[in-house]
Design a protein around this motif. Structure first.
Motif: not given
Length: 609
Positions: A443-444, A484, A490, A493
């Motif tokens: 995730a971020s 990300k 991702h 990412g």
């Protein structure tokens, strides 16, 4: 709960469970299945009747208009039924898939919320894995069971209609059809049972092959494979497992071949008898060709309906075993109290005193205690360091303090109260922690720090990142806080280094701002200077807060109010850094070894320069 040979729930109970689950979430599924069964059976019946009906029109020399009308009528019926079947298939597959995903969520929720000791239980982990396998695709039992129930209904409808059509024939012919069908089913069932009983053997081979495939293609193993020349070894293991798997497949195919041979013999016998009987009726009683064709097709179809009922009931039983395992996983007993526990409200400045009252802990199936007769009071607002060699019991002590484990003997008390009485999730809310094994999400950056998707306080996130020493790193990322992390989900990412990940976890602990801080060797990937910097920052940021620090580098915990030195599951020394050095015990000896190592390392570095 230990695995038993007999499932907890029988087939009827599991069917009832699925119907109840559907009624609460997707009530249309049973009705769609019933409609699908009626339409499917209706299509088969229409196909059976169309040719004899058209042939009958020819036999009676019906007008062309009547012949065309019959063809158009049956064509329209088939078109309508098959179109309706295609529509129902799409509608029901969507609802069944959603229900299966709901069941995946139930298992995931069980694993995420279960008592921590269950996660250490190999049997529970195996159950969870098998339960997830039962939900992983449309062909899995949790969704396929609806297709099986639909097929059973379809076969029952077809059986009833065909039985009515054949009721005018000699009962002996029906008896021959029933006996040959039952014999074929019993033989195939016995062979299929062999295949089912050996499914674990196949799962074992497939599991080993999948492991080798994952290992050989996983980037994290790439350096080891090249440096240590592991490819020939992995090829040899792959070849060995593949040979065993191919031997198993040959045995399985041989069993399936016997099914085909027996089925062929019984089919020839049954159809031969039916042909002979119907030809006799045509020659002696003038049976029309249209009825001859209808009866003969009905005999073959009747066999398929009977075999279908028996086969699908057997398949339903096999699926029920997996559904029972799924339900048993959800029913797995909890050792902690949750919603039925006493509520425990908390605030960041809540004073927390944690006391170990003659606590011992032994892991399941271990021969001796990991911790033995620990008596310890962690005072509210105290900074306590726990040090010792690997395997001394430091992490187990922290697990007990955090409520992940309950003592085998003794009690863990929060402000004088046994923590076992509380809702354990409320107790967890007291702790901000960073453990040895990280749990960074794909995730971020902001979501990883705040551990939420919505309602993130970005100013607070930036403050925590700054305190953890990550401000400059985050500024350099393509999208800052929204970047990300990780590349499994991702494609664009970003992957952090080990030290950066550890600092991110520190920022996460700061964001939670619990009244008790726990650092369980979170800085192993940092050099001693960076580690000392992190700990000094925590010293300033956690003033007045109960804090537990575990580190294998003794110098990093000099700022603590008290240091515990653990050996062989017991607290052998405690005091300040200076007092323990003055005592000249185990702590002082270990510190001297580490100091000498760093001094020698610095000297070598200077010489190299």
């Amino acid at each position: 709960m230990k695995q038993s040979q007999k499932p907890t729930y029988n087939t009827l109970q599991n069917v009832g469970y699925m119907l109840g689950l559907s009624r609460r979430h997707y009530p249309s599924i049973p009705y769609l299945c019933l409609a699908m069964a009626a339409v499917t059976a209706g299509g088969s019946i229409a196909q059976l009747l169309i040719v004899p009906a058209v042939l009958r029109q020819v036999e009676v020399h019906a007008p062309l208009a009547s012949l065309v009308t019959a063809i158009v009528f049956f064509g329209a019926v088939l078109f309508l039924l098959y179109g309706l079947k295609a529509y129902l298939k799409e509608v029901v597959s969507t609802s069944r898939g959603n229900l299966r995903l709901l069941m995946v969520t139930k298992i995931s929720d069980k694993m995420a919320r279960t008592s921590f000791p269950n996660t250490l239980d190999t049997e529970f982990e195996n159950r969870v894995e098998r339960a997830l396998v039962s939900c992983q695709s449309p062909a899995s039992p949790t969704e396929a069971v609806w297709a099986t129930l639909t097929d059973i209904l379809t076969n029952l409808i077809g059986f009833g209609v065909y039985l009515a059509l054949l009721s005018g024939l000699h009962p002996l012919l029906l008896a021959v059809v029933a006996v040959t069908t039952l014999a074929g089913y019993l033989f195939s069932h016995r062979i299929n049972q062999w295949v089912y009983q050996h499914r674990k053997e196949e799962d074992t081979y497939q599991g080993r092959l999948n492991y080798l495939l994952r290992t050989s293609t996983d980037r994290s193993y790439a350096k080891d494979i090249r440096i240590f020349g592991l490819k020939p070894w992995m090829d040899a293991v792959w070849s060995k497992v593949m040979r065993l798997y191919q031997d198993y497949l040959r045995q399985r195919q041989l069993h399936y071949l016997w099914i085909d041979v027996i089925d062929l013999v019984l089919t020839v016998a049954r159809d031969g008898i039916a042909y002979a009987y119907l030809i006799w009726l045509a020659l002696t009683e003038g049976l029309p060709a249209s009825q001859f064709l209808l009866y003969f097709s009905a005999v073959s179809g009747f066999t398929q309906w009977v075999a279908g009922i028996l086969d699908k009931i057997s398949e339903l039983h096999r699926q029920s075993l997996e559904l029972s395992l799924f339900r048993e996983t959800l029913d797995w007993p909890e050792t902690f109290r949750f919603e039925d526990g006493k509520p425990l409200p908390s605030t960041p400045d809540m004073p927390c005193e944690i006391r170990f009252d003659h606590v011992s802990y032994r892991y399941p199936e271990a021969e001796q205690d990991t911790l033995h007769d620990i008596c310890l009071t962690i005072h509210a607002g105290e900074k306590l360091a726990i040090v010792g060699l690997n395997g001394a019991g430091k992490t187990t002590l922290v697990r007990l303090a955090c409520g992940f484990l309950d003592p085998t003997q003794g009690r863990v008390l929060l402000n004088g109260q046994d923590i076992r009485q509380y809702n354990r999730r409320d107790y967890y809310a007291l702790f901000s922690a960073v453990f040895q094994d990280f749990s960074m999400l794909e995730a971020s950056v902001a979501e990883n720090v705040a551990q939420r998707v919505e309602g993130i306080d970005t100013d607070r996130v930036r403050q925590c990142l700054d305190q953890a020493g990550l401000t400059e790193m985050v500024r350099s990322l393509p999208q800052g806080l929204d970047t990300k992390l990780g590349r499994k989900v991702h494609e664009d990412g970003t992957e952090l280094s080990g030290g950066q990940t550890q600092r991110l976890m520190l920022a996460r602990a700061l964001y939670k701002n619990g009244p008790v801080l726990v650092l369980d060797e979170p800085t192993a990937a940092l050099d001693p200077i960076a580690e000392d910097d992190i700990y000094q920052k925590y010293n300033r940021m956690t003033a007045g807060r109960t804090s537990l620090f575990i580190s294998h580098r003794l110098a990093s915990t000099r700022f603590c109010d008290r240091i515990l030195f653990i050996e062989h599951g017991r607290i052998t020394e405690q005091g300040t850094h200076e007092s323990l050095l003055a005592a000249g015990g185990g702590y002082a000896g270990l510190f001297a070894v580490q100091s000498k190592y760093y001094q020698e390392g610095d000297s070598e570095d200077e010489q190299a320069i």
